[in-house]
Structures are given as structure tokens and as C-alpha cells.
Design a protein around this motif. Structure first.
Motif, PDB file in Angstrom:
ATOM      1  N   GLN A  56       0.815  -1.212   0.000  1.00  0.00           N
ATOM      2  CA  GLN A  56       0.000   0.000   0.000  1.00  0.00           C
ATOM      3  C   GLN A  56       0.852   1.267   0.000  1.00  0.00           C
ATOM      4  OE1 GLN A  56      -2.217  -1.849   3.290  1.00  0.00           O
ATOM      5  NE2 GLN A  56      -4.064  -1.080   2.283  1.00  0.00           N
ATOM      6  N   ASP A  57       1.907   1.304   0.781  1.00  0.00           N
ATOM      7  CA  ASP A  57       2.821   2.449   0.766  1.00  0.00           C
ATOM      8  C   ASP A  57       3.852   2.272   1.867  1.00  0.00           C
ATOM      9  OD1 ASP A  57       3.909   4.949   0.023  1.00  0.00           O
ATOM     10  OD2 ASP A  57       1.925   5.731  -0.359  1.00  0.00           O
ATOM     11  N   ARG A  58       4.738   3.260   1.958  1.00  0.00           N
ATOM     12  CA  ARG A  58       5.684   3.296   3.065  1.00  0.00           C
ATOM     13  C   ARG A  58       5.054   4.035   4.239  1.00  0.00           C
ATOM     14  NH1 ARG A  58      10.326   1.433   2.910  1.00  0.00           N
ATOM     15  NH2 ARG A  58      11.057   2.682   4.640  1.00  0.00           N
ATOM     16  N   ILE A  59       5.353   3.546   5.446  1.00  0.00           N
ATOM     17  CA  ILE A  59       4.806   4.175   6.641  1.00  0.00           C
ATOM     18  C   ILE A  59       5.163   5.652   6.685  1.00  0.00           C
ATOM     19  CG2 ILE A  59       4.995   4.264   9.161  1.00  0.00           C
ATOM     20  CD1 ILE A  59       5.269   1.211   9.126  1.00  0.00           C
ATOM     21  N   VAL A 110       1.912  18.075   2.006  1.00  0.00           N
ATOM     22  CA  VAL A 110       2.394  19.452   2.184  1.00  0.00           C
ATOM     23  C   VAL A 110       1.609  20.075   3.339  1.00  0.00           C
ATOM     24  CG1 VAL A 110       2.575  21.738   1.156  1.00  0.00           C
ATOM     25  CG2 VAL A 110       3.036  19.722  -0.237  1.00  0.00           C
ATOM     26  N   ARG A 111       2.318  20.687   4.282  1.00  0.00           N
ATOM     27  CA  ARG A 111       1.640  21.312   5.418  1.00  0.00           C
ATOM     28  C   ARG A 111       1.203  22.726   5.055  1.00  0.00           C
ATOM     29  NH1 ARG A 111       1.776  18.136   9.710  1.00  0.00           N
ATOM     30  NH2 ARG A 111       3.392  16.506   9.805  1.00  0.00           N
ATOM     31  N   ASP A 112      -0.041  23.059   5.434  1.00  0.00           N
ATOM     32  CA  ASP A 112      -0.543  24.403   5.161  1.00  0.00           C
ATOM     33  C   ASP A 112      -0.092  25.363   6.253  1.00  0.00           C
ATOM     34  OD1 ASP A 112      -2.187  23.981   7.372  1.00  0.00           O
ATOM     35  OD2 ASP A 112      -3.974  23.536   6.173  1.00  0.00           O
ATOM     36  N   THR A 113      -0.580  26.590   6.216  1.00  0.00           N
ATOM     37  CA  THR A 113      -0.140  27.612   7.177  1.00  0.00           C
ATOM     38  C   THR A 113      -0.491  27.259   8.612  1.00  0.00           C
ATOM     39  OG1 THR A 113      -2.185  28.830   6.722  1.00  0.00           O
ATOM     40  CG2 THR A 113      -0.220  29.473   5.480  1.00  0.00           C
ATOM     41  N   TYR A 118      -2.358   6.943   1.604  1.00  0.00           N
ATOM     42  CA  TYR A 118      -1.117   6.370   1.085  1.00  0.00           C
ATOM     43  C   TYR A 118      -0.896   6.904  -0.330  1.00  0.00           C
ATOM     44  CZ  TYR A 118      -1.285   3.209   5.069  1.00  0.00           C
ATOM     45  OH  TYR A 118      -1.308   2.701   6.331  1.00  0.00           O
ATOM     46  N   PRO A 119       0.184   7.683  -0.548  1.00  0.00           N
ATOM     47  CA  PRO A 119       0.401   8.316  -1.850  1.00  0.00           C
ATOM     48  C   PRO A 119       0.373   7.353  -3.031  1.00  0.00           C
ATOM     49  CG  PRO A 119       1.876   9.280  -0.236  1.00  0.00           C
ATOM     50  CD  PRO A 119       1.193   8.125   0.449  1.00  0.00           C
ATOM     51  N   ALA A 120       0.924   6.156  -2.863  1.00  0.00           N
ATOM     52  CA  ALA A 120       0.981   5.220  -3.988  1.00  0.00           C
ATOM     53  C   ALA A 120      -0.406   4.875  -4.500  1.00  0.00           C
ATOM     54  CB  ALA A 120       1.726   3.947  -3.578  1.00  0.00           C
ATOM     55  N   ILE A 144       0.307  10.102   4.494  1.00  0.00           N
ATOM     56  CA  ILE A 144      -0.160  11.460   4.751  1.00  0.00           C
ATOM     57  C   ILE A 144      -1.334  11.374   5.715  1.00  0.00           C
ATOM     58  CG2 ILE A 144      -1.043  13.586   3.717  1.00  0.00           C
ATOM     59  CD1 ILE A 144       0.089  12.557   1.034  1.00  0.00           C
ATOM     60  N   ILE A 145      -1.228  12.079   6.842  1.00  0.00           N
ATOM     61  CA  ILE A 145      -2.294  12.057   7.848  1.00  0.00           C
ATOM     62  C   ILE A 145      -3.197  13.265   7.614  1.00  0.00           C
ATOM     63  CG2 ILE A 145      -2.834  12.081  10.303  1.00  0.00           C
ATOM     64  CD1 ILE A 145      -0.083  10.853  10.810  1.00  0.00           C
ATOM     65  N   VAL A 146      -4.428  12.992   7.179  1.00  0.00           N
ATOM     66  CA  VAL A 146      -5.382  14.056   6.896  1.00  0.00           C
ATOM     67  C   VAL A 146      -6.574  13.908   7.832  1.00  0.00           C
ATOM     68  CG1 VAL A 146      -4.701  14.188   4.479  1.00  0.00           C
ATOM     69  CG2 VAL A 146      -6.593  12.697   5.142  1.00  0.00           C
TER      70      VAL A 146
END
Length: 494
Positions: A392-395, A429-432, A407-409, A399-401
Motif C-alpha cells: 500500500q505504501d511506506r509508513i 504538504v503542510r498548510d499555514t 497512502y500516496p501510492a 499522509i495524515i489528513v
């Protein structure tokens, strides 16, 4: 416990027919088997005259050329270890690596002379040679064969550093015993192959060269990756084997679809090293036929699974990493190291069989990854009921939303099903407010706006997976080993 030096197997394979061409150089010149054997022994004499001994370290800073491989063989012949300094890394980072491995001799391309001088000064390296200098010395060196130095199974032949996509490079130690076992594996094809090398010899491509030469094959060496030139080389040299990162496979497929070449000689196109898109793999199968083979593994853990050419005929399997290779034992564990129920996702851990001894000079991190005889891969996945491995992806790439984990992949795979998307790299990407958001860097075949991208992902995965932003590029930047450079992409977002 002592073992045979793997160089003996390589030399035996090269020497089977002294007049055959073993290397086709990027400049069009060639090297016969006899010339390669002679070059290895003469180079070993030069290195030994400069103090290289059993346990020494030789560092290489170079683009692709046959002498990179023969110098590595000469060093390993003497029982020394090799570290390859990736061209795309900053000089400061390379100096840290060279110092960490206690480099005795640095050999560099003439075009890297200034960088080599900087590294030598910072890392206190006394012996620095350009390849021009080395070859001049080799021409006058004795041609007397040098017997391969006996080595222990657990001694290091190579220190391979991570590509830099997950932070500061870590030195992964590779053992003579494990490499010899791979080259001696009876399942390895023994039919001589014509291998085209279009990615850096400093990484997996160099190890595939070892296998091809051991089997009596030959190698076409390329510098850089230009899809049209690679296809021309396949057609001209009747190439039957290649190793590619998925991003390079996609570009090769695009070129083949635009202007087809005769690639009927191909028997095996191996790919791996990053997540692959099922949609793009289906296109590659259509372009090149049933010759694809996915290899899943890690430098730390060794080979784990393979998706064989016949599996690529079944579209439902293209999202998997294939079945476990014989002898591999896996577990799937939660954050506390406990086994998860069969069929559920968990971190993939593999029974350690000695592929690597750990991270050089980093006992703390080694203890985190190698635990109680198991290597923790950092990858998340599961085995389905038919024994196919799903990654599924790398730990660390997760991305924690708000609403869960992305998982980006998985998002990349969905993006690549859109006919307007040629390449995709997804990252956080972190927002302000410091909240992580999904962002996608895309290479497009035709215009596509953010709303359309979001709608496509939301339809297939749900709203929480839809990118909050997109960046359209002419090409996804790649690391030296051919993986999407998400670290660079994140920095460009700041």
C-alpha cells in the motif's frame, strides 16, 4: 566462517570466451572478455600499490562507464569494500558519506574533479585518482592475475546509501556471503543475456550486471535515460534484458507508443524500486508484450516477491507485487509489533537471512529495523487469499489528513488511470496551520485543472484522498536511482 569471493564467479563467467564483446561503452567502443579480465587484474595491481588491502574502502564518483564496474571488481578482488557516491547528491553530503566509510582511495570522473577535491579535503582522503589517471596507471601495471582474496560470509563488499528521498542517506552494509549466494542461486537464468543498463551502475543495475556477466552475457552501457535512444539501442543490439524504475518504464512505454521500434528481442524487462501503476503496466504490456517482471524487495531485506511475466496477462494482478520468492518468510505487524489477522494490512517484516548487516556506524537505527531476527521494511501491505502481496505504501510516506490516512501510492495509481495524466507524484504538504494536505505533481498529456483532478480521485477513492493542490511539470524530478524526488518537490512547495 570463510566463503568464496563472488569475484571468482564473475571472472569465470567473463572468461568463458575471451574474444566475445562483454561491454559496449557509451562512446561506442567495446571491451572483449579478455580485455575486461586484464583490466580488472591490472586495476587491482594499481589499487594495491596505493595501499588498498583486505578491509580497505574504495569510493567511486562517476557516471556510467564499464570502468566503474571493473574498478569495483578490482577492489572486491582484493577484499576491499566499495561505496558509490551518487552524482546527484550535494558535495557536503558526499563528503560526510566518504568520511563515514573511512575512504582510503577515491576514484572520480575527470568532470567531477572539483567535487572530488572538495570531498577529499573534507573526508581526509589521501589518495584521489581520476579515471584518466587510473587508466594511465593501469596501462603500465603488471598483467599478472591476482587470486581473489578469501573473505568471511559476513564481511562487507559494498556500502549502499539510501537515495535521499526519506532524509539523510543511511549506509546499508552488503555482505560478500549474501551476494555470492544470490549469484549462485540455481534458479538464476544461465542463458547468456544481453543487458541494457540505462540507470546508474551505482545501484541495482550494477548488481544485475554481476549476474549477467556470471552467466556469460554482455552489457550495453548507457549514460542518462533518453527513451528514444534506449529503444534504438534495444533494436540495434538485440537487447533481451533490462532493469528499470517504474517512472522510466512509463517514459519508455510512451516513446514506444509514439514511434514503435523492434523490441521483439526482449525476454525480460525487470522493474521495481517504487510503486507501479496498474494502468501504466497494462500499457507497457501492450507495448512490449508479456516480458515484464516486477521485483519487490529492499536493500536492507533483500528480495521478497516477484510478479512474473505470465501474471502480467491478468489485469487484476497488476496492482500486486506478486508471490513470495521461495524461502521468504513474512509477517505483518501493527505499530506495537504484534501480528495482525490474516488478510489485514500491517507493516511487512521479513525473516533476516543476512542480506545486510545493518546500517554502518548507526547501531540505534540498526536496532530499530533489525529486531529479533526480522527486518522491518517500513512498507505497509497484506497477502490476499491467493498468496499475492499487496503493497500500500511506506509508513513514512503516509499522509495524515482529517478523516484518516492517505497512502500516496494508491492516489498515484488512481491519477494514472486518467487519460490526461502521464506521470504523477503524490506527497504531503503542510498548510499555514501545520495541517498536512495531499498535493500532486503531474505531467499531463492534455490540459486538466484542479477541479477535474479532485473529481476523478474523489469518484474512485473518496473526498479525503483528493489533492488539495496540483503542480503541473514538464517532467517529475527523479533521484539518482530513478525514484520520484518527493523531497525536492516538497522543498519547491515552500
Amino acid at each position: 566462517m570463510s566463503t568464496g569471493n563472488y569475484i571468482e564467479a564473475v571472472l569465470d563467467g567473463i572468461g568463458a570466451d575471451p574474444d566475445r564483446v562483454v561491454f559496449h561503452q557509451p562512446d561506442g567502443s567495446t571491451l572483449t572478455a579478455a580485455a575486461v579480465t586484464d583490466l580488472i587484474h591490472r586495476t587491482a595491481h594499481v589499487l594495491r600499490a596505493r595501499g588498498v588491502r583486505h578491509g580497505s574502502t574504495v569510493a567511486l564518483l562517476s557516471g556510467n562507464r564499464a570502468e566503474v564496474q571493473t574498478t569495483r571488481y578490482a577492489a572486491n578482488l582484493l577484499g576491499a569494500r566499495i561505496v558509490s557516491l551518487y552524482e546527484g547528491m550535494a558535495a557536503e553530503t558526499l563528503a560526510v558519506i566518504a568520511a563515514d566509510v573511512e575512504t582510503d582511495v577515491l576514484v572520480a570522473d575527470p568532470e567531477h574533479a572539483a567535487q572530488a577535491a572538495f570531498i577529499a579535503e573534507r573526508a581526509l582522503i589521501k589518495e584521489v585518482l581520476s579515471f584518466d589517471d587510473l587508466l594511465a596507471l593501469v596501462a603500465d601495471a603488471p598483467s599478472t592475475p591476482i587470486a581473489p582474496e578469501p573473505v568471511r560470509e559476513d564481511e562487507i563488499w559494498c556500502v549502499r546509501h539510501t537515495g535521499g528521498t526519506t532524509g539523510h542517506p543511511k549506509g546499508i552494509t552488503m555482505t560478500f556471503g549474501a551476494h555470492l549466494a544470490q549469484l549462485s542461486d540455481p534458479r538464476r537464468p544461465r542463458t547468456p543475456s544481453v543487458l541494457l543498463v540505462a540507470s546508474t551502475l551505482a545501484h541495482m543495475a550494477g548488481m544485475f550486471v554481476d549476474g549477467v556477466l556470471t552467466g556469460g552475457g554482455s552489457v550495453i552501457v548507457r549514460t542518462g535515460f533518453e527513451p528514444a535512444e534506449v529503444l534504438d539501442a534495444i533494436e540495434r543490439h538485440r537487447v533481451n534484458a533490462m532493469w528499470l524504475l517504474p517512472a522510466l518504464l512509463y517514459r519508455l512505454t510512451e516513446q514506444q507508443r509514439r514511434r514503435p521500434r523492434d523490441t521483439s528481442s526482449l525476454r525480460m524487462v525487470m522493474y521495481g524500486g517504487a510503486a507501479a501503476s496498474p494502468a501504466r503496466l497494462a500499457e507497457a504490456v501492450e507495448a512490449f508484450g508479456p516480458v515484464l517482471m516486477q521485483v519487490y524487495g529492499q536493500t536492507e531485506a533483500g528480495g521478497i516477491s516477484a510478479l512474473m511475466p505470465e501474471d502480467h496477462r491478468r489485469p487484476e494482478l497488476l496492482g500486486t507485487a506478486g508471490r513470495l520468492t521461495p524461502g521468504v518468510e513474512l509477517r505483518f505487524v501493527d505499530a506495537d509489533g504484534r501480528d495482525v489477522p490474516a488478510g489485514q494490512s500491517g507493516e511487512i517484516v521479513k525473516k533476516s537471512t543476512g542480506e545486510s548487516r545493518g546500517y554502518l556506524n548507526n547501531p540505534e537505527l540498526t536496532a530499530q529495523v533489525w529486531r529479533d531476527g526480522w527486518v522491518h521494511t517500513g512498507d505497509v501491505g497484506f497477502l490476499d487469499a491467493d498468496g499475492y502481496l499487496h503493497i500500500q505504501d511506506r509508513i513514512k510516506d503516509m499522509i495524515i489528513v482529517v478523516g484518516g490516512h492517505v497512502y500516496p501510492a494508491e492516489v498515484e495509481a488512481v491519477l494514472l488511470t486518467h487519460p490526461a495524466v502521464a506521470e504523477a507524484a503524490v506527497f504531503g504538504v503542510r498548510d499555514t496551520d501545520g495541517v498536512e494536505q495531499v498535493h500532486a505533481a503531474l505531467v499531463l498529456r492534455s490540459p486538466l485543472d484542479l477541479a477535474a483532478v479532485q473529481a476523478h480521485v474523489a469518484e474512485h477513492m473518496g473526498r479525503q484522498y483528493a489533492p488539495a493542490g496540483i503542480t503541473v511539470l514538464d517532467a517529475i524530478p527523479l533521484t539518482d536511482v530513478g525514484k520520484p524526488d518527493k523531497k525536492l518537490l516538497r522543498e519547491q512547495m515552500r
